[in-house]
Design a protein around this motif. Structure first.
Motif, PDB file in Angstrom:
ATOM      1  N   ILE A  64       0.633  -2.076  -0.502  1.00 49.76           N
ATOM      2  CA  ILE A  64      -0.276  -0.053  -0.603  1.00 49.76           C
ATOM      3  C   ILE A  64       1.148   1.661  -0.113  1.00 49.76           C
ATOM      4  CG2 ILE A  64      -1.510   1.228   1.212  1.00 49.76           C
ATOM      5  CD1 ILE A  64      -2.467  -1.494   2.352  1.00 49.76           C
ATOM      6  N   LEU A  65       2.145   0.929   0.917  1.00 49.89           N
ATOM      7  CA  LEU A  65       3.049   2.577   0.746  1.00 49.89           C
ATOM      8  C   LEU A  65       3.334   2.694  -0.451  1.00 49.89           C
ATOM      9  CD1 LEU A  65       4.647   1.804   3.739  1.00 49.89           C
ATOM     10  CD2 LEU A  65       2.797   3.214   4.064  1.00 49.89           C
ATOM     11  N   THR A  66       3.783   1.550  -0.778  1.00 52.00           N
ATOM     12  CA  THR A  66       4.312   1.578  -2.550  1.00 52.00           C
ATOM     13  C   THR A  66       3.512   2.286  -3.084  1.00 52.00           C
ATOM     14  OG1 THR A  66       5.577  -0.387  -2.379  1.00 52.00           O
ATOM     15  CG2 THR A  66       5.442   1.175  -4.844  1.00 52.00           C
ATOM     16  N   LEU A  67       2.632   2.033  -3.365  1.00 53.79           N
ATOM     17  CA  LEU A  67       1.113   2.329  -4.539  1.00 53.79           C
ATOM     18  C   LEU A  67       1.011   3.818  -4.311  1.00 53.79           C
ATOM     19  CD1 LEU A  67      -1.590  -0.622  -4.462  1.00 53.79           C
ATOM     20  CD2 LEU A  67      -0.404   0.216  -6.081  1.00 53.79           C
ATOM     21  N   ALA A  68       0.382   4.586  -2.513  1.00 53.65           N
ATOM     22  CA  ALA A  68       0.595   5.654  -2.213  1.00 53.65           C
ATOM     23  C   ALA A  68       1.521   6.699  -2.985  1.00 53.65           C
ATOM     24  CB  ALA A  68       0.410   5.201  -0.358  1.00 53.65           C
ATOM     25  N   ALA A  69       3.029   6.456  -2.360  1.00 51.21           N
ATOM     26  CA  ALA A  69       4.396   6.602  -3.004  1.00 51.21           C
ATOM     27  C   ALA A  69       4.013   7.487  -3.991  1.00 51.21           C
ATOM     28  CB  ALA A  69       5.312   6.189  -2.517  1.00 51.21           C
ATOM     29  N   ALA A  70       3.684   6.230  -4.894  1.00 53.15           N
ATOM     30  CA  ALA A  70       4.069   6.836  -6.089  1.00 53.15           C
ATOM     31  C   ALA A  70       2.596   7.512  -6.563  1.00 53.15           C
ATOM     32  CB  ALA A  70       3.472   5.010  -6.939  1.00 53.15           C
ATOM     33  N   ARG A  71       1.333   7.712  -6.427  1.00 56.83           N
ATOM     34  CA  ARG A  71       0.431   8.476  -6.368  1.00 56.83           C
ATOM     35  C   ARG A  71       0.705   9.608  -6.004  1.00 56.83           C
ATOM     36  NH1 ARG A  71      -1.777   6.277 -10.738  1.00 56.83           N
ATOM     37  NH2 ARG A  71      -3.130   4.346 -10.441  1.00 56.83           N
ATOM     38  N   LEU A  72       1.274   9.801  -4.898  1.00 58.87           N
ATOM     39  CA  LEU A  72       1.650  11.222  -3.981  1.00 58.87           C
ATOM     40  C   LEU A  72       2.388  11.682  -5.246  1.00 58.87           C
ATOM     41  CD1 LEU A  72       1.889  13.027  -1.602  1.00 58.87           C
ATOM     42  CD2 LEU A  72       3.839  12.062  -1.113  1.00 58.87           C
ATOM     43  N   CYS A  73       3.380  11.172  -5.646  1.00 55.54           N
ATOM     44  CA  CYS A  73       4.439  11.826  -6.722  1.00 55.54           C
ATOM     45  C   CYS A  73       3.856  12.232  -8.164  1.00 55.54           C
ATOM     46  CB  CYS A  73       6.147  11.249  -6.849  1.00 55.54           C
ATOM     47  SG  CYS A  73       6.888  10.659  -4.895  1.00 55.54           S
ATOM     48  N   GLY A  74       2.700  11.747  -8.225  1.00 57.41           N
ATOM     49  CA  GLY A  74       1.850  12.193  -9.421  1.00 57.41           C
ATOM     50  C   GLY A  74       2.365  10.984 -10.434  1.00 57.41           C
ATOM     51  N   TYR A  75       2.286   9.482  -9.915  1.00 58.02           N
ATOM     52  CA  TYR A  75       2.293   8.503 -11.310  1.00 58.02           C
ATOM     53  C   TYR A  75       0.934   8.643 -11.734  1.00 58.02           C
ATOM     54  CZ  TYR A  75       4.819   4.831 -12.964  1.00 58.02           C
ATOM     55  OH  TYR A  75       4.558   3.404 -13.886  1.00 58.02           O
ATOM     56  N   PHE A 189      10.747  -1.510   4.130  1.00 59.16           N
ATOM     57  CA  PHE A 189       9.988  -0.168   4.449  1.00 59.16           C
ATOM     58  C   PHE A 189      10.213   1.289   3.053  1.00 59.16           C
ATOM     59  CE2 PHE A 189       7.222  -1.966   7.660  1.00 59.16           C
ATOM     60  CZ  PHE A 189       6.392  -1.030   7.685  1.00 59.16           C
ATOM     61  N   ALA A 190      11.989   1.066   3.745  1.00 53.87           N
ATOM     62  CA  ALA A 190      11.893   2.603   3.342  1.00 53.87           C
ATOM     63  C   ALA A 190      12.350   2.010   1.589  1.00 53.87           C
ATOM     64  CB  ALA A 190      13.822   2.652   2.430  1.00 53.87           C
ATOM     65  N   ALA A 191      12.388   1.001   0.701  1.00 56.47           N
ATOM     66  CA  ALA A 191      13.005   0.480  -0.483  1.00 56.47           C
ATOM     67  C   ALA A 191      10.960   0.541  -1.102  1.00 56.47           C
ATOM     68  CB  ALA A 191      13.002  -0.862  -0.506  1.00 56.47           C
ATOM     69  N   ALA A 192      10.109   0.401  -0.430  1.00 62.74           N
ATOM     70  CA  ALA A 192       8.980   0.509  -0.668  1.00 62.74           C
ATOM     71  C   ALA A 192       8.296   1.728  -1.553  1.00 62.74           C
ATOM     72  CB  ALA A 192       7.684  -0.340   0.747  1.00 62.74           C
ATOM     73  N   THR A 193       9.374   2.775  -0.504  1.00 66.88           N
ATOM     74  CA  THR A 193       8.423   4.318  -0.837  1.00 66.88           C
ATOM     75  C   THR A 193       8.764   4.653  -2.083  1.00 66.88           C
ATOM     76  OG1 THR A 193       9.114   4.447   1.243  1.00 66.88           O
ATOM     77  CG2 THR A 193       7.062   4.705   1.150  1.00 66.88           C
ATOM     78  N   GLU A 194      11.134   4.549  -1.721  1.00 65.62           N
ATOM     79  CA  GLU A 194      11.338   5.330  -2.311  1.00 65.62           C
ATOM     80  C   GLU A 194      11.328   4.676  -3.880  1.00 65.62           C
ATOM     81  OE1 GLU A 194      16.225   5.625  -3.529  1.00 65.62           O
ATOM     82  OE2 GLU A 194      15.416   3.727  -2.058  1.00 65.62           O
ATOM     83  N   VAL A 195      10.534   3.226  -4.446  1.00 67.93           N
ATOM     84  CA  VAL A 195      10.272   2.885  -5.827  1.00 67.93           C
ATOM     85  C   VAL A 195       9.232   3.044  -6.393  1.00 67.93           C
ATOM     86  CG1 VAL A 195      11.786   0.743  -5.535  1.00 67.93           C
ATOM     87  CG2 VAL A 195       8.870   0.433  -4.911  1.00 67.93           C
TER      88      VAL A 195
END
Length: 338
Positions: A64-75, A189-195
């Motif tokens: 979920i964090l990967t999905l949220a990070a991508a969306r936060l970054c406009g992907y 966690f860090a990798a999940a959000t960074e990618v």
């Protein structure tokens, strides 16, 4: 298990439910991809064991964090779904391996795979899930993403070995403990959000901010788990409370209790943790020492500080629903200790 988006909404959704709602469609696609890729034409035990763990009601916070990070970054592409599935496969593989190493009998409120099947099957299916994870990484075509997630996989394994080495070792200090939890929990966690920021092509400052957010959130999450092992409930943990004590794990509460305790307390920890000689009433005695030295409250406070560091990292991003939801989830992780 029904699609996330089809579940009845909570009349008063909490932070986690609000974050899930923002990525629900993507999360349904992740679930479908996981189900597709954990299948095997030749070894039916693979999907049996995989399904037992993956579909056991876990929150899937990391994907979920990967999905949220991508969306936060406009992907706006598709690769975030593959990366979220990758993250869940890596996490599931490590859980299968951990339960064998720790000889655990319960995970997410259910009997572990190593109990229902056997250790060999659990280890090999974990290996299979790691292989599936790397296949998905490669399909994104991003060498940088492959590097981030493969590095995280190596750090996770290193952290688990370090935890094995430090078990029963009362000379372990807070620095070594931080190395353990950075490896076994925070790295993924860090990798999940960074990618998520990397595939969105964001500036390096934002990529770094997303990594910091994940790192701090992961540390806060593990600190909360380590507190809950003594101060929580089996329902909160999804495993038996006191497992860390029984397994001789040297976590922050124990380290502080040893450092702050008197000679009698240190003798108690030497017998129960270092030598592994435990009897009836020892867990209750451990709790008494932990409360008397303030070790549990200090662990809770450390978790709060890491959650605050995670929230501060989000300052690099503009205000919006997703940013608010990610900030709130940091509070949710720590609130599990209340």
């Amino acid at each position: 298990m029904p699609p996330i988006s089809a579940m009845s909404p909570d009349p008063a959704p909490g932070p986690f439910e609000r974050l899930v709602a923002l990525v629900a469609d993507d999360l349904d696609r992740v679930g479908a991809l996981i189900h597709e890729r954990m299948s095997s034409q030749h070894a039916p035990r693979i999907p049996e064991i995989s399904a037992h763990l993956i579909e056991a009601g876990g929150k899937r916070l990391r994907p979920i964090l990967t999905l949220a990070a991508a969306r936060l970054c406009g992907y706006e592409g598709e690769d975030h779904v593959k990366l979220a599935a990758t993250v869940e496969f890596i996490h599931s593989a490590t859980l299968l391996h951990d339960d064998v190493v720790d000889e655990s009998a319960k995970r997410r409120g259910r009997a572990t795979a190593n109990i229902l099947w056997d250790n060999k099957s659990s280890v090999l299916v974990g290996d299979y899930l790691f292989a599936r994870a790397f296949q998905l990484m490669v399909e994104t075509g991003s060498v940088r993403v492959l590097g981030i997630l493969s590095d995280a996989s190596a750090v996770i394994a290193e952290g688990e070995v370090l935890q094995l080495i430090t078990a029963h070792d009362l000379t372990t200090g807070l620095d070594r403990y931080e190395q353990v939890i950075r490896g076994k929990t925070a790295a993924l966690f860090a990798a999940a959000t960074e990618v998520g920021a990397v595939i969105a092509g964001r500036p390096e400052a934002e990529v770094a901010a997303m990594r910091t957010y994940g790192d701090a959130l992961g540390i806060a999450f593990q600190l909360a788990d380590d507190w809950l092992d003594y101060g929580g409930s089996a329902e909160s943990l999804g495993k038996n409370t006191g497992d860390d004590f029984r397994e001789g794990k040297v976590t922050m509460p124990v380290i502080l209790a040893v450092q702050r305790g008197d000679a009698s307390a240190r003798a108690f920890w030497q017998r129960t943790i270092a030598k592994g000689r435990q009897g009836e009433g020892d867990l209750e005695q451990a709790l008494a020492h932990l409360h008397a030295t303030g070790a549990l409250e200090a662990t809770r406070q450390a978790a709060r500080e890491e959650a605050a560091r995670a929230i501060a990292a989000l300052d690099a991003f503009p205000e919006g629903e997703m940013k608010t939801a990610l900030a709130d989830i940091a509070g949710f992780v720590v609130a599990r200790t209340v």
